[in-house]
Write an enzyme that holds these catalytic residues in place. Structure first.
Site, PDB file in Angstrom:
ATOM      1  N   ASP A  37      37.020  -9.747 -24.782  1.00 54.81           N
ATOM      2  CA  ASP A  37      38.046 -10.618 -25.389  1.00 54.81           C
ATOM      3  C   ASP A  37      39.083  -9.830 -26.194  1.00 54.81           C
ATOM      4  O   ASP A  37      39.380 -10.182 -27.355  1.00 54.81           O
ATOM      5  CB  ASP A  37      37.388 -11.646 -26.337  1.00 54.81           C
ATOM      6  CG  ASP A  37      36.115 -12.270 -25.776  1.00 54.81           C
ATOM      7  OD1 ASP A  37      35.988 -12.342 -24.546  1.00 54.81           O
ATOM      8  OD2 ASP A  37      35.247 -12.684 -26.576  1.00 54.81           O
ATOM      9  N   GLU A 208      38.532 -21.485 -20.995  1.00 52.54           N
ATOM     10  CA  GLU A 208      38.522 -20.923 -22.363  1.00 52.54           C
ATOM     11  C   GLU A 208      39.561 -19.800 -22.424  1.00 52.54           C
ATOM     12  O   GLU A 208      40.339 -19.616 -21.488  1.00 52.54           O
ATOM     13  CB  GLU A 208      37.124 -20.377 -22.696  1.00 52.54           C
ATOM     14  CG  GLU A 208      36.661 -19.306 -21.711  1.00 52.54           C
ATOM     15  CD  GLU A 208      35.171 -19.012 -21.781  1.00 52.54           C
ATOM     16  OE1 GLU A 208      34.423 -19.754 -22.423  1.00 52.54           O
ATOM     17  OE2 GLU A 208      34.769 -18.011 -21.154  1.00 52.54           O
TER      18      GLU A 208
HETATM   19  O1  FUB Z   1      32.740 -13.078 -26.029  1.00 55.14           O
HETATM   20  C1  FUB Z   1      32.248 -14.361 -26.283  1.00 55.14           C
HETATM   21  C2  FUB Z   1      32.813 -15.365 -25.367  1.00 55.14           C
HETATM   22  O2  FUB Z   1      32.789 -14.877 -24.027  1.00 55.14           O
HETATM   23  C3  FUB Z   1      34.253 -15.684 -25.530  1.00 55.14           C
HETATM   24  O3  FUB Z   1      34.592 -16.395 -26.625  1.00 55.14           O
HETATM   25  C4  FUB Z   1      34.474 -16.323 -24.233  1.00 55.14           C
HETATM   26  O4  FUB Z   1      35.805 -16.595 -23.971  1.00 55.14           O
HETATM   27  C5  FUB Z   1      33.906 -15.298 -23.337  1.00 55.14           C
HETATM   28  O5  FUB Z   1      34.782 -14.248 -23.120  1.00 55.14           O
END
Ligand code: FUB
Length: 326
Positions: A37, A208
């Site tokens: 991320d 997301e």
């Molecule tokens: O790294 C934790 C979670 O994994 C993130 O918040 C999501 O978007 C995914 O990348």
């Protein structure tokens, strides 16, 4: 006797190609260790990457950051924020988004991976005088601690709309994305003109990892699709005329390449002082199946003549050095 123009041109092209071949390249992954991320920026004459520490949720109790002058050599800044300094955050510190305002760096983060409104956690904000921390909890509680429009309060990205100076937060997991307005000192969400606090802008396919890029007066809204634990994670985008959309999915811009890596997603976009565009993202090395074995990579992002984003070629060699002049 003088060389013919065509020969001169050929020699020039050959020498430029030779020079390019000898330019140092960053290589991918760009950071050592398991991280995900990434949000990339230029702050105070340096490149910065703020990623999630990729491990089991109970171990995600801090964040590291990385800085560079040229995209090739990176310096690690350890534990720029730690749950020890954020009394409500216990685990699953995710997806940092960082902005500079009035001499402060504000770091927005998700914590605790809440599954319902009864659990403590959500999206928090911390601040520091340096992008390398240490960051101190700004509110003593989350900024967003409930589900609105079905959106889990995670995966935030904060930006300023150059059209009117308004700061916005886009965020959301569980296949829903909201946009909200921030007040001037980032202590509260403030209403839109119609009185609502959270407007849903979820495009088709959204899962997301919300990200907004504003370029040439257009709002490029991007997000991650698929499951982050598997190979099919990807990034898609839409273009709108306002931060509120509407956003209609145009297509994928980032995805796995069976010869390079799998699970490419949850990205950010970097515009370097030299004018080049890059995409920072995480991916999983070939052969890796552990969900947390994610690495941060950087590749070039290109726009076509119409302003559409071209599909990204994910690489092993990474980007060429792009030094920031001192
Ligand atoms: O790294 C934790 C979670 O994994 C993130 O918040 C999501 O978007 C995914 O990348």
């Amino acid at each position: 006797m003088t060389a013919k123009p065509a020969v001169v041109a050929l020699l020039l092209v050959a020498s430029l190609a030779a020079a390019a071949a000898h330019q140092p390249r960053a290589g991918n992954p760009i950071l050592p260790g398991w991280y995900a991320d990434p949000e990339a920026h230029v702050f105070a004459g340096e490149y910065w990457i703020h990623p999630t520490y990729s491990a089991r949720y109970g171990q995600q109790v801090f964040m590291d950051a990385f800085s560079s002058r040229d995209l090739v050599t990176w310096t690690k800044h350890e534990r720029i924020i730690d749950t020890a300094a954020v009394k409500w955050a216990k685990r699953a510190m995710w997806a940092p988004s960082i902005v500079e305002k009035d001499g402060w760096y504000y770091l927005f983060f998700g914590a605790n991976d809440i599954q319902s409104d009864t659990q403590p956690g959500g999206i928090g904000v911390a601040r520091s005088r340096s992008p390398g921390g240490p960051f101190v909890d700004h509110l003593g509680k989350p900024l967003i601690d409930k589900f609105h429009n079905g959106a889990q309060p995670i995966d935030q990205m904060v930006f300023r709309d150059p059209a009117d100076g308004q700061w916005y937060i886009v965020y959301g997991g569980w296949r829903h994305c909201n946009i909200a307005r921030l007040n001037a000192d980032f202590t509260a969400i403030v209403p839109f003109a119609d009185g609502s606090l959270y407007k849903e802008i979820t495009p088709t396919g959204y899962v997301e990892g919300a990200f907004m890029l504003i370029k040439d007066g257009k709002y490029y809204f991007m997000w991650s699709e698929g499951g982050w634990t598997g190979p099919n994670y990807a990034v898609a985008y839409a273009i709108g005329d306002s931060p509120l959309g509407p956003f209609e999915r145009i297509g994928k811009i980032l995805q796995q390449d069976s010869t390079v890596a799998t699970g490419a997603g949850h990205h950010s976009v970097l515009h370097s002082p030299s004018g080049k565009w890059y995409i920072a993202y995480h991916r999983r090395p070939l052969g890796e199946t552990d969900r947390d074995h994610r690495v941060v990579s950087l590749d070039e992002l290109r726009f076509d003549a119409r302003g559409r984003i071209e599909p990204v070629r994910i690489t092993r060699e990474g980007v060429a050095a792009d030094p920031i002049a001192r």
